[in-house]
Design a protein around this motif. Structure first.
Motif, PDB file in Angstrom:
ATOM      1  N   SER A 249       6.668   1.726  -8.856  1.00 25.86           N
ATOM      2  CA  SER A 249       6.060   0.817  -9.830  1.00 25.86           C
ATOM      3  C   SER A 249       5.515  -0.443  -9.164  1.00 25.86           C
ATOM      4  N   ASP A 250       6.212  -0.928  -8.117  1.00 24.10           N
ATOM      5  CA  ASP A 250       5.733  -2.094  -7.380  1.00 24.10           C
ATOM      6  C   ASP A 250       6.477  -2.186  -6.046  1.00 24.10           C
ATOM      7  N   ARG A 251       6.095  -3.178  -5.245  1.00 27.77           N
ATOM      8  CA  ARG A 251       6.707  -3.353  -3.919  1.00 27.77           C
ATOM      9  C   ARG A 251       8.208  -3.599  -4.018  1.00 27.77           C
ATOM     10  N   TYR A 252       8.630  -4.331  -5.034  1.00 32.10           N
ATOM     11  CA  TYR A 252      10.036  -4.716  -5.146  1.00 32.10           C
ATOM     12  C   TYR A 252      10.915  -3.507  -5.457  1.00 32.10           C
ATOM     13  N   HIS A 253      10.428  -2.628  -6.332  1.00 32.88           N
ATOM     14  CA  HIS A 253      11.169  -1.397  -6.617  1.00 32.88           C
ATOM     15  C   HIS A 253      11.269  -0.546  -5.351  1.00 32.88           C
TER      16      HIS A 253
ATOM     17  N   THR B 132      18.182   3.401   3.538  1.00 36.43           N
ATOM     18  CA  THR B 132      18.224   3.209   4.992  1.00 36.43           C
ATOM     19  C   THR B 132      19.180   2.115   5.451  1.00 36.43           C
ATOM     20  N   GLY B 133      19.511   1.199   4.550  1.00 35.85           N
ATOM     21  CA  GLY B 133      20.378   0.084   4.930  1.00 35.85           C
ATOM     22  C   GLY B 133      19.628  -1.123   5.458  1.00 35.85           C
ATOM     23  N   ILE B 134      18.311  -1.003   5.636  1.00 31.91           N
ATOM     24  CA  ILE B 134      17.508  -2.133   6.091  1.00 31.91           C
ATOM     25  C   ILE B 134      16.262  -2.257   5.222  1.00 31.91           C
ATOM     26  N   SER B 135      15.597  -3.378   5.298  1.00 30.52           N
ATOM     27  CA  SER B 135      14.401  -3.618   4.498  1.00 30.52           C
ATOM     28  C   SER B 135      13.195  -2.897   5.094  1.00 30.52           C
ATOM     29  N   PRO B 136      12.171  -2.611   4.283  1.00 31.63           N
ATOM     30  CA  PRO B 136      10.942  -2.029   4.831  1.00 31.63           C
ATOM     31  C   PRO B 136      10.314  -2.928   5.899  1.00 31.63           C
TER      32      PRO B 136
ATOM     33  N   GLY C 215       0.815  -1.214   0.000  1.00 33.16           N
ATOM     34  CA  GLY C 215       0.000   0.000   0.000  1.00 33.16           C
ATOM     35  C   GLY C 215       0.847   1.261   0.000  1.00 33.16           C
ATOM     36  N   ILE C 216       1.919   1.257   0.783  1.00 35.21           N
ATOM     37  CA  ILE C 216       2.785   2.432   0.847  1.00 35.21           C
ATOM     38  C   ILE C 216       3.533   2.632  -0.464  1.00 35.21           C
ATOM     39  N   SER C 217       4.016   1.540  -1.055  1.00 37.55           N
ATOM     40  CA  SER C 217       4.739   1.658  -2.332  1.00 37.55           C
ATOM     41  C   SER C 217       3.824   2.235  -3.405  1.00 37.55           C
ATOM     42  N   PHE C 218       2.554   1.807  -3.432  1.00 39.28           N
ATOM     43  CA  PHE C 218       1.595   2.339  -4.394  1.00 39.28           C
ATOM     44  C   PHE C 218       1.300   3.806  -4.103  1.00 39.28           C
TER      45      PHE C 218
END
Length: 299
Positions: free
Chosen positions: A273-277, A286-290, A265-268
């Motif tokens: 373009s998508d969650r992966y981008h 940030t150096g860490i994953s969402p 939802g946040i990526s959109f």
């Protein structure tokens, strides 16, 4: 009774005064006992104030190591790449590894001081343009006045760390503003940036959910795209593209802090373009994953 409505704000003087609007927004404030504080190459889009009640904590910025002294506060500006560690328990050379607990009035303070790092931290934003100052770590002496404020905050955090009363909020905000006012003039260069850059900066903040092109932004200030891109880089020490990416990730962090919205939802919402981008850009900045950020398992 005659109602006065012609003197602006009841000011009897006709001489205009100009004030800088600082929009302080608190994100978190905590008081913890840390057993492990191995965090490497962290970059976050908000301000931090750190204070350790006892010795043993270290901050690293590039080749500079700050051995944290209980008599000083440490301010970290947004998008500063830094690392932390607790010398008594230092096990990892990469990644984000934190272990500890919230200190409450039930805990024996002296016991935890002997075996853990007693750590106060607060995260906050200051609004445009102060969230885009130059990266760095700033060491501020803990005066008797600031020490008194800090004692109040840490004691209250032992009692309540969720729904804060008005008095706590006011004293915390006063503490933050007083601390950052001691940094010095060298940090605040961005308040003197070119008006055209500041105009676009504010437009980006207001339209952060859109896909913004160089040509569209340059047109706002009637400049050619290449000329504006050069001006922006000269004024902000970052490319326009990277600045927009940073601000999008800053907005994502804010949404993560205050809602339960999904990563998709946040990526959109932010125009990826998508969650992966979105995840690639988030981790690059940030150096860490969402997912790790969303979990809150970092300090």
């Amino acid at each position: 009774m005659k109602f006065v409505n012609k003197i602006e704000l009841g000011d009897p003087s006709s001489k205009k005064q100009n004030f800088i609007d600082v929009k302080l927004k608190m994100l978190c404030c905590r008081y913890w006992s840390l057993d492990l504080w191995d965090c490497h190459d962290m970059v976050f889009p908000f301000w931090r104030i750190y204070w350790n009640k006892n010795e043993g904590g270290e901050l690293t910025l590039q080749d500079t190591v700050y051995k944290m002294d209980p008599n000083y506060l440490y301010i970290i500006s947004p998008f500063t790449s830094f690392s932390t560690r607790y010398l008594k328990n230092h096990n990892y050379k990469s990644g984000i590894h934190v272990s500890g607990k919230h200190l409450s009035e039930r805990h024996d303070g002296a016991y935890f001081e002997n075996k853990s790092l007693i750590h106060f931290f607060t995260h906050f934003k200051l609004g445009t343009p102060f969230d885009n100052v130059f990266p760095g770590i700033f060491k501020i002496e803990l005066t008797e006045h600031l020490k008194g404020r800090l004692v109040y905050l840490t004691e209250r955090l032992k009692i309540e760390n969720h729904d804060f009363k008005l008095t706590f909020n006011l004293k915390l905000q006063s503490f933050v503003k007083e601390v950052i006012s001691n940094i010095g003039s060298e940090l605040w260069k961005t308040i003197n940036i070119d008006d055209r850059v500041l105009t676009v900066h504010r437009f980006i903040e207001a339209n952060i959910n859109k896909k913004l092109s160089n040509s569209e932004l340059a047109a706002i200030v009637n400049m050619a795209p290449n000329s504006f891109a050069r001006l922006f880089k000269e004024e902000m020490s970052i490319t326009l593209h990277n600045f927009i990416q940073n601000r999008k990730i800053a907005k994502a962090c804010e949404v993560f802090e205050h809602t339960n919205e999904t990563i998709e939802g946040i990526s959109f919402r932010l125009g990826f373009s998508d969650r992966y981008h979105f995840s690639r850009v988030f981790k690059a900045i940030t150096g860490i994953s969402p997912a790790l950020y969303k979990s809150g398992k970092y300090t």
